[in-house]
Design a protein around this motif. Structure first.
Motif, PDB file in Angstrom:
ATOM      1  N   VAL A 169      18.567  78.330 -15.620  1.00  0.00           N
ATOM      2  CA  VAL A 169      18.581  77.138 -14.777  1.00  0.00           C
ATOM      3  C   VAL A 169      17.284  77.111 -13.974  1.00  0.00           C
ATOM      4  O   VAL A 169      16.864  78.132 -13.417  1.00  0.00           O
ATOM      5  CB  VAL A 169      19.787  77.116 -13.810  1.00  0.00           C
ATOM      6  CG1 VAL A 169      19.785  75.847 -12.962  1.00  0.00           C
ATOM      7  CG2 VAL A 169      21.100  77.234 -14.576  1.00  0.00           C
ATOM      8  N   ARG A 170      16.664  75.923 -13.935  1.00  0.00           N
ATOM      9  CA  ARG A 170      15.458  75.729 -13.106  1.00  0.00           C
ATOM     10  C   ARG A 170      15.828  74.817 -11.948  1.00  0.00           C
ATOM     11  O   ARG A 170      16.381  73.743 -12.142  1.00  0.00           O
ATOM     12  CB  ARG A 170      14.311  75.156 -13.920  1.00  0.00           C
ATOM     13  CG  ARG A 170      12.986  75.147 -13.159  1.00  0.00           C
ATOM     14  CD  ARG A 170      11.803  74.908 -14.087  1.00  0.00           C
ATOM     15  NE  ARG A 170      11.899  73.653 -14.778  1.00  0.00           N
ATOM     16  CZ  ARG A 170      11.301  72.523 -14.392  1.00  0.00           C
ATOM     17  NH1 ARG A 170      10.555  72.505 -13.306  1.00  0.00           N
ATOM     18  NH2 ARG A 170      11.451  71.424 -15.103  1.00  0.00           N
ATOM     19  N   PHE A 171      15.532  75.277 -10.738  1.00  0.00           N
ATOM     20  CA  PHE A 171      15.835  74.571  -9.500  1.00  0.00           C
ATOM     21  C   PHE A 171      14.535  74.174  -8.808  1.00  0.00           C
ATOM     22  O   PHE A 171      13.523  74.860  -8.941  1.00  0.00           O
ATOM     23  CB  PHE A 171      16.575  75.487  -8.507  1.00  0.00           C
ATOM     24  CG  PHE A 171      17.843  76.080  -9.017  1.00  0.00           C
ATOM     25  CD1 PHE A 171      19.049  75.414  -8.860  1.00  0.00           C
ATOM     26  CD2 PHE A 171      17.850  77.330  -9.638  1.00  0.00           C
ATOM     27  CE1 PHE A 171      20.238  75.968  -9.308  1.00  0.00           C
ATOM     28  CE2 PHE A 171      19.025  77.891 -10.087  1.00  0.00           C
ATOM     29  CZ  PHE A 171      20.225  77.213  -9.927  1.00  0.00           C
ATOM     30  N   ARG A 172      14.584  73.105  -8.048  1.00  0.00           N
ATOM     31  CA  ARG A 172      13.522  72.820  -7.074  1.00  0.00           C
ATOM     32  C   ARG A 172      14.191  72.880  -5.707  1.00  0.00           C
ATOM     33  O   ARG A 172      15.157  72.169  -5.444  1.00  0.00           O
ATOM     34  CB  ARG A 172      12.887  71.456  -7.274  1.00  0.00           C
ATOM     35  CG  ARG A 172      11.753  71.204  -6.244  1.00  0.00           C
ATOM     36  CD  ARG A 172      11.025  69.883  -6.460  1.00  0.00           C
ATOM     37  NE  ARG A 172      10.323  69.918  -7.724  1.00  0.00           N
ATOM     38  CZ  ARG A 172      10.418  68.940  -8.651  1.00  0.00           C
ATOM     39  NH1 ARG A 172      11.198  67.888  -8.448  1.00  0.00           N
ATOM     40  NH2 ARG A 172       9.751  69.033  -9.777  1.00  0.00           N
ATOM     41  N   HIS A 173      13.687  73.764  -4.860  1.00  0.00           N
ATOM     42  CA  HIS A 173      14.217  73.940  -3.515  1.00  0.00           C
ATOM     43  C   HIS A 173      13.286  73.238  -2.524  1.00  0.00           C
ATOM     44  O   HIS A 173      12.066  73.332  -2.638  1.00  0.00           O
ATOM     45  CB  HIS A 173      14.315  75.422  -3.156  1.00  0.00           C
ATOM     46  CG  HIS A 173      15.142  76.216  -4.112  1.00  0.00           C
ATOM     47  ND1 HIS A 173      16.492  76.010  -4.283  1.00  0.00           N
ATOM     48  CD2 HIS A 173      14.806  77.229  -4.958  1.00  0.00           C
ATOM     49  CE1 HIS A 173      16.956  76.861  -5.180  1.00  0.00           C
ATOM     50  NE2 HIS A 173      15.947  77.608  -5.612  1.00  0.00           N
ATOM     51  N   TYR A 174      13.898  72.556  -1.566  1.00  0.00           N
ATOM     52  CA  TYR A 174      13.167  71.832  -0.533  1.00  0.00           C
ATOM     53  C   TYR A 174      13.538  72.424   0.818  1.00  0.00           C
ATOM     54  O   TYR A 174      14.724  72.642   1.093  1.00  0.00           O
ATOM     55  CB  TYR A 174      13.569  70.355  -0.519  1.00  0.00           C
ATOM     56  CG  TYR A 174      13.345  69.638  -1.827  1.00  0.00           C
ATOM     57  CD1 TYR A 174      12.127  69.023  -2.099  1.00  0.00           C
ATOM     58  CD2 TYR A 174      14.361  69.566  -2.775  1.00  0.00           C
ATOM     59  CE1 TYR A 174      11.932  68.350  -3.305  1.00  0.00           C
ATOM     60  CE2 TYR A 174      14.166  68.894  -3.978  1.00  0.00           C
ATOM     61  CZ  TYR A 174      12.948  68.288  -4.232  1.00  0.00           C
ATOM     62  OH  TYR A 174      12.758  67.626  -5.420  1.00  0.00           O
ATOM     63  N   GLY A 175      12.547  72.643   1.670  1.00  0.00           N
ATOM     64  CA  GLY A 175      12.804  73.129   3.014  1.00  0.00           C
ATOM     65  C   GLY A 175      12.371  72.104   4.044  1.00  0.00           C
ATOM     66  O   GLY A 175      11.251  71.580   3.978  1.00  0.00           O
ATOM     67  N   TYR A 176      13.274  71.813   4.960  1.00  0.00           N
ATOM     68  CA  TYR A 176      13.013  70.862   6.033  1.00  0.00           C
ATOM     69  C   TYR A 176      13.161  71.557   7.372  1.00  0.00           C
ATOM     70  O   TYR A 176      13.966  72.470   7.520  1.00  0.00           O
ATOM     71  CB  TYR A 176      14.023  69.703   5.973  1.00  0.00           C
ATOM     72  CG  TYR A 176      13.787  68.766   4.821  1.00  0.00           C
ATOM     73  CD1 TYR A 176      13.035  67.611   5.004  1.00  0.00           C
ATOM     74  CD2 TYR A 176      14.296  69.037   3.559  1.00  0.00           C
ATOM     75  CE1 TYR A 176      12.808  66.737   3.937  1.00  0.00           C
ATOM     76  CE2 TYR A 176      14.067  68.186   2.488  1.00  0.00           C
ATOM     77  CZ  TYR A 176      13.319  67.027   2.685  1.00  0.00           C
ATOM     78  OH  TYR A 176      13.088  66.182   1.632  1.00  0.00           O
ATOM     79  N   ASN A 177      12.382  71.089   8.363  1.00  0.00           N
ATOM     80  CA  ASN A 177      12.548  71.619   9.710  1.00  0.00           C
ATOM     81  C   ASN A 177      13.544  70.764  10.491  1.00  0.00           C
ATOM     82  O   ASN A 177      14.107  69.797   9.950  1.00  0.00           O
ATOM     83  CB  ASN A 177      11.195  71.731  10.434  1.00  0.00           C
ATOM     84  CG  ASN A 177      10.516  70.386  10.642  1.00  0.00           C
ATOM     85  OD1 ASN A 177      11.139  69.312  10.611  1.00  0.00           O
ATOM     86  ND2 ASN A 177       9.209  70.435  10.866  1.00  0.00           N
ATOM     87  N   GLN A 178      13.757  71.120  11.751  1.00  0.00           N
ATOM     88  CA  GLN A 178      14.734  70.433  12.585  1.00  0.00           C
ATOM     89  C   GLN A 178      14.351  68.981  12.859  1.00  0.00           C
ATOM     90  O   GLN A 178      15.191  68.182  13.273  1.00  0.00           O
ATOM     91  CB  GLN A 178      14.953  71.194  13.900  1.00  0.00           C
ATOM     92  CG  GLN A 178      13.784  71.140  14.875  1.00  0.00           C
ATOM     93  CD  GLN A 178      12.691  72.153  14.585  1.00  0.00           C
ATOM     94  OE1 GLN A 178      12.686  72.825  13.557  1.00  0.00           O
ATOM     95  NE2 GLN A 178      11.753  72.276  15.506  1.00  0.00           N
ATOM     96  N   ARG A 179      13.104  68.598  12.604  1.00  0.00           N
ATOM     97  CA  ARG A 179      12.663  67.215  12.774  1.00  0.00           C
ATOM     98  C   ARG A 179      12.767  66.422  11.462  1.00  0.00           C
ATOM     99  O   ARG A 179      12.262  65.325  11.349  1.00  0.00           O
ATOM    100  CB  ARG A 179      11.223  67.190  13.301  1.00  0.00           C
ATOM    101  CG  ARG A 179      11.095  67.735  14.717  1.00  0.00           C
ATOM    102  CD  ARG A 179       9.652  67.778  15.206  1.00  0.00           C
ATOM    103  NE  ARG A 179       8.820  68.689  14.429  1.00  0.00           N
ATOM    104  CZ  ARG A 179       8.794  70.019  14.572  1.00  0.00           C
ATOM    105  NH1 ARG A 179       9.570  70.599  15.477  1.00  0.00           N
ATOM    106  NH2 ARG A 179       7.995  70.758  13.836  1.00  0.00           N
ATOM    107  N   GLU A 180      13.421  67.054  10.468  1.00  0.00           N
ATOM    108  CA  GLU A 180      13.616  66.465   9.140  1.00  0.00           C
ATOM    109  C   GLU A 180      12.297  66.199   8.411  1.00  0.00           C
ATOM    110  O   GLU A 180      12.181  65.282   7.607  1.00  0.00           O
ATOM    111  CB  GLU A 180      14.477  65.197   9.223  1.00  0.00           C
ATOM    112  CG  GLU A 180      15.869  65.490   9.758  1.00  0.00           C
ATOM    113  CD  GLU A 180      16.769  64.271   9.803  1.00  0.00           C
ATOM    114  OE1 GLU A 180      16.385  63.197   9.307  1.00  0.00           O
ATOM    115  OE2 GLU A 180      17.881  64.415  10.341  1.00  0.00           O
ATOM    116  N   GLU A 181      11.310  67.068   8.677  1.00  0.00           N
ATOM    117  CA  GLU A 181      10.028  66.999   7.990  1.00  0.00           C
ATOM    118  C   GLU A 181      10.045  67.999   6.843  1.00  0.00           C
ATOM    119  O   GLU A 181      10.442  69.159   7.028  1.00  0.00           O
ATOM    120  CB  GLU A 181       8.883  67.364   8.943  1.00  0.00           C
ATOM    121  CG  GLU A 181       8.770  66.445  10.133  1.00  0.00           C
ATOM    122  CD  GLU A 181       7.838  66.993  11.210  1.00  0.00           C
ATOM    123  OE1 GLU A 181       7.132  66.175  11.814  1.00  0.00           O
ATOM    124  OE2 GLU A 181       7.827  68.227  11.447  1.00  0.00           O
TER     125      GLU A 181
END
Length: 161
Positions: free
Chosen positions: A127-139
């Motif tokens: 399985v290939r995933f793309r992970h996204y990380g956001y900060n508390q300001r939704e950036e």
């Protein structure tokens, strides 16, 4: 207790559908512990990651978190849902550090299932995933792709006792 009872029952290879986006339930605030410890452990000598005095006299006032810490935390936040039943990590690709992260920022993770394929063994698939990380300001602060060898339920899961 059987070992397979220690992992979730909804994240085997068969459970992942291409196109699905998962919002992971936990967030994690980045502290100087994670950043300074790992920056020094990997011998990163960029002082903006650990020298508060230098950062203060140069005027920015904020320690910038080492990118390896940032994407590692996002991988960790996503692991319970995505790779808890992984047999192996096969690759990390396309790491993109989108915005600086500083001490005190809180990170949240989302994952998208990009691709599934058979492996060279019958008890697992890829399985290939793309992970996204956001900060508390939704950036959006980081994006990384991960490829993992995931157990197949048909070979690894057992009926409850």
């Amino acid at each position: 207790m059987k070992m397979e009872a220690l992992t979730g029952n909804d994240n085997y290879f068969e459970d992942f559908e291409v196109g699905t986006v998962l919002r992971h339930s936990r967030g994690k605030t980045v502290t100087n512990l994670e950043n300074v410890l790992f920056t020094n452990m990997v011998l990163n000598t960029a002082q903006g990651h650990f020298n508060e005095h230098l950062v203060a006299i140069r005027g920015s006032g904020h320690i910038v978190v080492y990118g390896g810490v940032t994407f590692s935390m996002i991988l960790g936040l996503s692991t319970q849902d995505c790779c808890e039943n992984a047999l192996a990590e096969l690759g990390l690709d396309n790491v993109q550090l989108k915005k600086p992260v500083t001490h005190g920022d809180t990170l949240y993770a989302y994952s998208e299932i990009l691709e599934k394929s058979d492996a060279d063994r019958e008890d697992a698939g890829i399985v290939r995933f793309r992970h996204y990380g956001y900060n508390q300001r939704e950036e959006l602060v980081v994006q990384v792709e991960r490829t993992a060898l995931i157990k197949r339920r048909t070979h690894w899961a057992t009926a409850p006792e």
